[in-house]
Design a protein around this motif. Structure first.
Motif, PDB file in Angstrom:
ATOM      1  N   TRP A 151       0.822  -1.214   0.000  1.00 14.79           N
ATOM      2  CA  TRP A 151       0.000   0.000   0.000  1.00 14.79           C
ATOM      3  C   TRP A 151       0.853   1.260   0.000  1.00 14.79           C
ATOM      4  N   ASP A 152       1.843   1.323   0.840  1.00 19.76           N
ATOM      5  CA  ASP A 152       2.608   2.562   1.023  1.00 19.76           C
ATOM      6  C   ASP A 152       3.639   2.806  -0.077  1.00 19.76           C
ATOM      7  N   LYS A 153       4.204   1.724  -0.579  1.00 22.32           N
ATOM      8  CA  LYS A 153       5.323   1.883  -1.523  1.00 22.32           C
ATOM      9  C   LYS A 153       4.914   1.749  -2.986  1.00 22.32           C
ATOM     10  N   GLY A 154       3.702   1.280  -3.240  1.00 25.14           N
ATOM     11  CA  GLY A 154       3.303   1.099  -4.634  1.00 25.14           C
ATOM     12  C   GLY A 154       4.167   0.072  -5.346  1.00 25.14           C
ATOM     13  N   GLU A 155       4.499  -1.000  -4.622  1.00 25.62           N
ATOM     14  CA  GLU A 155       5.309  -2.072  -5.222  1.00 25.62           C
ATOM     15  C   GLU A 155       4.564  -3.399  -5.155  1.00 25.62           C
ATOM     16  N   THR A 156       4.938  -4.326  -6.041  1.00 33.86           N
ATOM     17  CA  THR A 156       4.460  -5.702  -5.970  1.00 33.86           C
ATOM     18  C   THR A 156       5.664  -6.599  -5.753  1.00 33.86           C
ATOM     19  N   TRP A 157       5.535  -7.529  -4.809  1.00 33.06           N
ATOM     20  CA  TRP A 157       6.637  -8.444  -4.500  1.00 33.06           C
ATOM     21  C   TRP A 157       6.228  -9.880  -4.813  1.00 33.06           C
ATOM     22  N   ILE A 158       7.199 -10.630  -5.312  1.00 31.07           N
ATOM     23  CA  ILE A 158       6.974 -12.054  -5.578  1.00 31.07           C
ATOM     24  C   ILE A 158       7.885 -12.847  -4.638  1.00 31.07           C
ATOM     25  N   ALA A 159       7.295 -13.713  -3.831  1.00 29.32           N
ATOM     26  CA  ALA A 159       8.081 -14.555  -2.912  1.00 29.32           C
ATOM     27  C   ALA A 159       8.073 -15.992  -3.433  1.00 29.32           C
ATOM     28  N   ASP A 160       9.234 -16.466  -3.848  1.00 32.66           N
ATOM     29  CA  ASP A 160       9.381 -17.814  -4.399  1.00 32.66           C
ATOM     30  C   ASP A 160       9.820 -18.761  -3.285  1.00 32.66           C
ATOM     31  N   MET A 161       8.964 -19.728  -2.956  1.00 31.95           N
ATOM     32  CA  MET A 161       9.245 -20.658  -1.863  1.00 31.95           C
ATOM     33  C   MET A 161       9.719 -22.015  -2.371  1.00 31.95           C
ATOM     34  N   SER A 162       9.997 -22.126  -3.687  1.00 28.96           N
ATOM     35  CA  SER A 162      10.297 -23.453  -4.240  1.00 28.96           C
ATOM     36  C   SER A 162      11.584 -24.034  -3.660  1.00 28.96           C
ATOM     37  N   GLY A 163      12.475 -23.173  -3.149  1.00 32.91           N
ATOM     38  CA  GLY A 163      13.701 -23.671  -2.533  1.00 32.91           C
ATOM     39  C   GLY A 163      13.571 -23.870  -1.035  1.00 32.91           C
ATOM     40  N   GLY A 164      12.370 -23.663  -0.486  1.00 37.98           N
ATOM     41  CA  GLY A 164      12.167 -23.855   0.953  1.00 37.98           C
ATOM     42  C   GLY A 164      12.372 -22.581   1.759  1.00 37.98           C
ATOM     43  N   GLU A 165      12.978 -21.551   1.120  1.00 40.94           N
ATOM     44  CA  GLU A 165      13.109 -20.248   1.756  1.00 40.94           C
ATOM     45  C   GLU A 165      12.548 -19.195   0.812  1.00 40.94           C
ATOM     46  N   ALA A 166      12.176 -18.053   1.371  1.00 42.62           N
ATOM     47  CA  ALA A 166      11.566 -17.018   0.539  1.00 42.62           C
ATOM     48  C   ALA A 166      12.633 -16.254  -0.246  1.00 42.62           C
ATOM     49  N   GLU A 167      12.551 -16.356  -1.572  1.00 42.79           N
ATOM     50  CA  GLU A 167      13.411 -15.549  -2.432  1.00 42.79           C
ATOM     51  C   GLU A 167      12.514 -14.470  -3.032  1.00 42.79           C
ATOM     52  N   VAL A 168      12.790 -13.205  -2.688  1.00 43.20           N
ATOM     53  CA  VAL A 168      11.846 -12.131  -3.000  1.00 43.20           C
ATOM     54  C   VAL A 168      12.313 -11.292  -4.190  1.00 43.20           C
ATOM     55  N   THR A 169      11.396 -11.090  -5.149  1.00 42.71           N
ATOM     56  CA  THR A 169      11.631 -10.189  -6.275  1.00 42.71           C
ATOM     57  C   THR A 169      10.718  -8.971  -6.093  1.00 42.71           C
ATOM     58  N   ARG A 170      11.292  -7.765  -6.218  1.00 38.84           N
ATOM     59  CA  ARG A 170      10.500  -6.545  -6.022  1.00 38.84           C
ATOM     60  C   ARG A 170      10.249  -5.850  -7.355  1.00 38.84           C
ATOM     61  N   ILE A 171       9.013  -5.470  -7.590  1.00 35.07           N
ATOM     62  CA  ILE A 171       8.665  -4.744  -8.816  1.00 35.07           C
ATOM     63  C   ILE A 171       8.138  -3.374  -8.404  1.00 35.07           C
ATOM     64  N   GLU A 172       8.822  -2.319  -8.844  1.00 33.05           N
ATOM     65  CA  GLU A 172       8.421  -0.961  -8.483  1.00 33.05           C
ATOM     66  C   GLU A 172       7.481  -0.372  -9.532  1.00 33.05           C
ATOM     67  N   GLY A 173       6.901   0.776  -9.191  1.00 32.37           N
ATOM     68  CA  GLY A 173       6.127   1.519 -10.185  1.00 32.37           C
ATOM     69  C   GLY A 173       4.737   0.994 -10.433  1.00 32.37           C
ATOM     70  N   ILE A 174       4.161   0.314  -9.434  1.00 30.92           N
ATOM     71  CA  ILE A 174       2.801  -0.205  -9.607  1.00 30.92           C
ATOM     72  C   ILE A 174       1.794   0.948  -9.583  1.00 30.92           C
ATOM     73  N   GLY A 175       2.067   1.990  -8.797  1.00 27.93           N
ATOM     74  CA  GLY A 175       1.158   3.132  -8.701  1.00 27.93           C
ATOM     75  C   GLY A 175       0.817   3.404  -7.245  1.00 27.93           C
ATOM     76  N   SER A 176       0.116   4.495  -7.036  1.00 23.99           N
ATOM     77  CA  SER A 176      -0.113   4.967  -5.679  1.00 23.99           C
ATOM     78  C   SER A 176      -1.209   4.188  -4.952  1.00 23.99           C
ATOM     79  N   ASN A 177      -0.849   3.655  -3.794  1.00 25.96           N
ATOM     80  CA  ASN A 177      -1.786   2.984  -2.890  1.00 25.96           C
ATOM     81  C   ASN A 177      -2.624   1.858  -3.508  1.00 25.96           C
ATOM     82  N   PRO A 178      -1.957   0.771  -3.883  1.00 29.78           N
ATOM     83  CA  PRO A 178      -2.727  -0.420  -4.264  1.00 29.78           C
ATOM     84  C   PRO A 178      -3.544  -0.875  -3.056  1.00 29.78           C
ATOM     85  N   TYR A 179      -4.850  -1.082  -3.275  1.00 31.21           N
ATOM     86  CA  TYR A 179      -5.719  -1.430  -2.131  1.00 31.21           C
ATOM     87  C   TYR A 179      -6.212  -2.867  -2.214  1.00 31.21           C
TER      88      TYR A 179
END
Lengths: 373, 373
Positions: A151-179
């Motif tokens: 909500w605050d950063k306007g980002e979408t994150w992808i957490a990949d758990m296929s290796g048993g731990e969270a590997e996070v990819t961050r995508i910026e520029g989604i827009g203001s306040n995704p609700y």
């Protein structure tokens, strides 16, 4: 005792393909229901604050993971009709998801902001992903991955758990306040609604580096907004024929969006501000409920003509709808009537009323087999 | 005995959402399998001739209806792992379907030609629809209806059971010798393959009077046909991204067809004559097996690039594939190795081998919730 011993092993054998749970928000309980018998078959109590509660199912359709607004994550056994585990995992949470392999349950939290991921067997936390603010729109996608937005950063994150731990990819520029956000049934297209913009943003998760793309720009332009009594639920987006159907925010209408181009293809005026616009599983009809004070009514829209073909008033406070998996019946929560009502979707005939305590969300076990819920 | 009495009621409690049945054709038996445990958990015997057998599930995912080539219709209980009913309903049958409400089971027969419809509870015949010849391509569609085609007459018939009796609509002009047919996942588009024509025929079942429409005209034109070792299965049509994938008859290739326009969008050369071209549930990959003598091999095709991205040889006689409902794993029947093999669909790693007697079709209970199977 010989007879008893013989009969016992299958006495409580219970197939789970046609069961479901109805959230009773006021009493913090779940009603266990049987779709085929159109009946309640039990109640599970002690789930805490169930306002805005949702739940997901294990792949075997035996266990449900219930996400309470109070941060409680509760695992219930739908056969034994009992709680088998419960953790208070945050102070304020807003929904969750289960991974495609059934191994991980993820919860989206406002306070502290972030996503926490739990072992579905033991409810032990296996990953903690703080985000520094509210997270929304958490969904599962193929590859043992979870997607959510900030909500605050306007980002979408992808957490990949296929290796048993969270590997996070961050995508910026989604827009203001995704609700809120959703993913299409194939897990490919993630769409975020934005409180601070007059458009939505889509991501193609099949791309190696998904890039934000604006869709439906200016969809309320030039029109006076109505008060938003209730934030429309994007999970209500549904594929009807070749379009998605979207409840317009602050307007008395639903929008039709081409599923391929994501461009608007039409609008249908409705009786009130739509809350859920849900396609019958075959996509031919869309059922719409509305925000207060028009929440006693349902409209049914034909997805070919985009015309309202049926309207009726089940009772006060129609909060949620759930179709049987192949769409021949639909169950409605009519909160202020204290009833769940079952309708035939072809004839619109009411088939049954079931007593319930302030029912809200209805969740059938068939959801176990679907992506992105 | 007090402990036993307490423990017994749930001792055999069995959720059914992740179970399945594997047809063992040589021995006339069904292997009961558990997807989550990647294990066989029992065997049901005495089902007669199971060559080309298929089956469907009741909405609660407890009962399977097995269609044997010998005309036998057998109802089995997957929890009790036993036969609960069996009728010899014809001399030579070729598959069946279950209505959206779970009330009716329909069987397609060669001898005597026609469709017979049974009460799913009792297996009593409730409708007999003689057609004067072989029937093929029987599917369920919404509205408690069944659709099937007539090899000799080139017609498609719709049997509406919503009133409790079969009301039949006949559609002429489908084309010469329909040999198989399918319906899309939303129950809208019915497509018949034709042995006597160089095209296929589609029907839009949402129309009030569906009119036959030729698609893919001349798809093998100007090329020498290869011997058809095995009639390709149209049930193998699958939605991959925005295309359907179709095993080409008599050619070493699969065809890509736009799901909306039903026009050809490409071809991919394959290792052999494809038998099944099955999309992973998310549509990103298509898995293809082949006719004898190349039936030891699988190719995996990316639906975006339409390129083969992986090829391997599980063993002799790969007859069938079944994906877990959300697509993270796939089960393969490797008949002449006497094994079912389980693979990870992301890494292509083999996860398990399960002993089976000449396994052919694999059917997971999640099929209960889908239209048109």
């Amino acid at each position: 005792m010989a007879l008893f011993a013989l009969a016992a092993p299958f006495a409580h054998a219970q197939a789970t393909g046609d069961l479901g749970l109805v959230v009773e928000r006021a009493s913090g309980s779940l009603l266990v229901v049987d779709q085929s018998d159109r009946a309640r078959i039990g109640r599970i109590e002690g789930l805490g604050d169930l306002s805005h509660a949702s739940l997901v199912y294990s792949p075997d359709e035996r266990f449900a993971y219930v996400f309470g607004r109070d941060g409680g994550l509760t695992k219930v056994d739908i056969i034994a009709q009992s709680i088998v585990g419960r953790v208070m995992q945050a102070g304020n949470s807003i929904g969750g998801a289960i991974s495609d392999d059934g191994e991980y349950v993820a919860v989206s939290n406002y306070e502290p902001g972030g996503v926490r991921i739990f072992d579905s067997e033991t409810l032990e936390m296996v990953a903690d992903i703080p985000s520094g603010g509210k997270t929304i729109g958490l969904v599962d996608v193929p590859g043992t991955r979870f997607v959510f937005s900030l909500w605050d950063k306007g980002e979408t994150w992808i957490a990949d758990m296929s290796g048993g731990e969270a590997e996070v990819t961050r995508i910026e520029g989604i827009g203001s306040n995704p609700y809120d956000a959703l993913v299409t049934g194939d897990g490919r297209t993630y769409i975020a609604g934005l409180f601070g913009e007059d458009h939505l943003t889509a991501l193609d998760l099949w791309q190696d580096s998904p890039a934000p793309r604006q869709i439906l720009p200016g969809y309320a332009e030039g029109r006076e907004g109505l008060p938003v009594y209730k934030m429309p639920h994007l999970e209500g987006w549904a594929l009807a024929g070749q379009d998605f159907v979207l409840p317009a925010m602050g307007q008395h209408e639903v929008l039709w969006v081409d599923a391929r181009s994501l461009k608007e293809t039409g609008r249908t005026a409705t009786y009130g501000q739509p809350v859920f616009a849900m396609a019958r599983p075959d996509g031919r009809h869309v059922w719409v409920n509305f925000a207060h004070p028009r929440n006693d009514t349902i409209q049914v829209i034909d997805s070919v003509t985009k015309q309202v073909i049926h309207q009726f008033s089940p009772g006060p406070g129609v909060l949620h709808m759930e179709f049987t998996p192949r769409g021949h019946e639909v169950w409605l929560s009519v909160r202020d009537a204290g009833k769940v009502m079952v309708y035939d979707t072809q004839t619109f005939e009411k088939l049954r009323e079931i007593e319930a305590e302030s029912p809200s969300g209805i969740f059938f076990t068939a959801r176990a087999h679907r992506t992105g819920l």
